[in-house]
Scaffold this active site. Structure first.
Site, PDB file in Angstrom:
ATOM      1  N   GLU A  40       0.820  -1.208   0.000  1.00  0.00           N
ATOM      2  CA  GLU A  40       0.000   0.000   0.000  1.00  0.00           C
ATOM      3  C   GLU A  40       0.859   1.266   0.000  1.00  0.00           C
ATOM      4  OE1 GLU A  40      -3.124   0.484  -0.491  1.00  0.00           O
ATOM      5  OE2 GLU A  40      -3.614  -1.641  -0.606  1.00  0.00           O
ATOM      6  N   TYR A 123      -6.374   6.384   4.764  1.00  0.00           N
ATOM      7  CA  TYR A 123      -6.549   5.473   3.633  1.00  0.00           C
ATOM      8  C   TYR A 123      -5.724   4.195   3.810  1.00  0.00           C
ATOM      9  CZ  TYR A 123      -5.428   3.139  -0.667  1.00  0.00           C
ATOM     10  OH  TYR A 123      -5.198   2.155  -1.584  1.00  0.00           O
ATOM     11  N   ASP A 141      -9.204   6.613  -1.882  1.00  0.00           N
ATOM     12  CA  ASP A 141      -8.110   7.175  -2.668  1.00  0.00           C
ATOM     13  C   ASP A 141      -8.707   7.875  -3.879  1.00  0.00           C
ATOM     14  OD1 ASP A 141      -8.907   5.111  -4.327  1.00  0.00           O
ATOM     15  OD2 ASP A 141      -6.903   4.246  -4.559  1.00  0.00           O
TER      16      ASP A 141
END
Length: 356
Positions: A40, A123, A141
């Site tokens: 991520e 996020y 996002d």
């Protein structure tokens, strides 16, 4: 409030599409929160095809959170070289040390705790918690913002705090009770492959019958555009200085842009100054030596988030003087075939590749 039946049908349609259409990615084959966290962070501002080889090299070098915590920073930066935004790599290492020291080598599984890690925002926290721990936590996002804006015809682009709040609330509302990690990934996958910023593939979209913007024929209006900031243009000169078969490199200061990375010396071209004049002046001021500029090696154009650089690179020879570098942590004379061992900014890496 989204009608319950519509929400349920939307969830089913999206998950069925994801099961059929999802792309193969190495981090989708694991529930290990450490590996999902690494992926991520790497995926921020970076395309999947670029990330995959970096992810595989990283996992080979640092297979566990402890191995990352104990790694030398220069090695971490070297493995990150070319991905840009080097603060992400530094924060990963700092966060790994925090996980080892305060969380017994286990990535936290609550929103409050995981967001104490450097570089982990809402996020990233949502992605890790939903994918690795199956928590019912949303993600938001750029791809998800675009889908939600079109799906519910929201004139929101996330540019303000109030806009972000509306989008986060909507992302939370549409989450299913089960498979939240898959659902979040499905939203991101849909935004990356079908619901594109321009020319969205609505005919192939599993949510087309629920998409209010599609039904009104005004998908192109959503989300509303953000004002574009003009990127600053900078002209820079850099010197590859040779002495007795070795090349001079220096390490940037610990504070500021591209901290701790290695570079070739040089600086910004002042008004009315030629690239060659700039380089001679910068070397004199920063290193206290005189050089002979022999020939131009290359011109490199590189874009950063807020500015664009044109880098003029010259081969140089040390003429006289003893180096007294004043604007770096340390400096070295190295063989050209050893340059690849040092972490350089992306623009300087092209110089290294040409010399190695």
């Amino acid at each position: 409030m989204i009608p319950a039946k519509k929400n349920k049908n939307l969830q089913i349609s999206l998950l069925e599409w994801y099961d059929r259409a999802k792309r193969e990615m190495p981090w989708r084959k694991t529930r290990d929160p450490y590996l999902i966290w690494i992926s991520e962070i790497m995926l921020q501002q970076t395309q999947v095809k670029t990330v995959i080889p970096y992810f595989e090299r990283w996992v080979s070098a640092f297979p566990t959170v402890r191995s990352l915590a104990e790694a030398d920073e220069s090695r971490v930066l070297k493995l990150w070289e070319g991905l840009g935004y080097y603060s992400r790599a530094r924060n990963l290492r700092k966060a790994a040390q925090l996980v080892v020291d305060q969380f017994d080598c286990k990535i936290p599984n609550t929103l409050k705790e995981i967001m104490t890690l450097p570089g982990v925002g809402r996020y990233t926290a949502g992605a890790i918690l939903s994918i690795a721990y199956k928590k019912k936590v949303p993600v938001l996002d750029g791809n998800v913002k675009r889908i939600l804006s079109r799906l519910f015809r929201l004139a929101e682009n996330g540019a303000s705090t109030s806009s972000q709040k509306i989008l986060w609330k909507t992302a939370e509302e549409i989450l299913p009770e089960e498979r939240t990690g898959d659902f979040n990934q499905a939203l991101m996958e849909l935004g990356a492959t079908v619901c594109l910023p321009s020319k969205p593939g609505c005919l192939f979209c599993p949510l087309q019958t629920y998409c209010e913007a599609k039904l009104n024929g005004d998908q192109h209006l959503y989300p509303p555009s953000k004002p574009k900031a003009l990127s600053k243009k900078i002209e820079v000169s850099a010197g590859v200085i040779w002495r007795g078969g070795k090349i001079y490199i220096q390490q940037r200061l610990k504070d500021g842009l591209m901290a701790d990375l290695w570079e070739f010396p040089g600086g910004k071209i002042e008004p009315g100054e030629s690239p060659e004049e700039c380089l001679a002046r910068e070397i004199r001021e920063e290193l206290g030596v005189e050089i002979q500029i022999q020939n131009k090696l290359m011109t490199i154009k590189h874009s950063y988030t807020q500015f664009r650089v044109t880098l003029h690179v010259y081969k140089c020879r040390l003429l006289k003087g003893k180096i007294k570098a004043v604007s770096c942590q340390q400096w070295k004379w190295v063989d050209s075939n050893l340059l690849s061992q040092f972490p350089f900014p992306a623009a300087n890496k092209r110089i290294v590749d040409s010399l190695s």
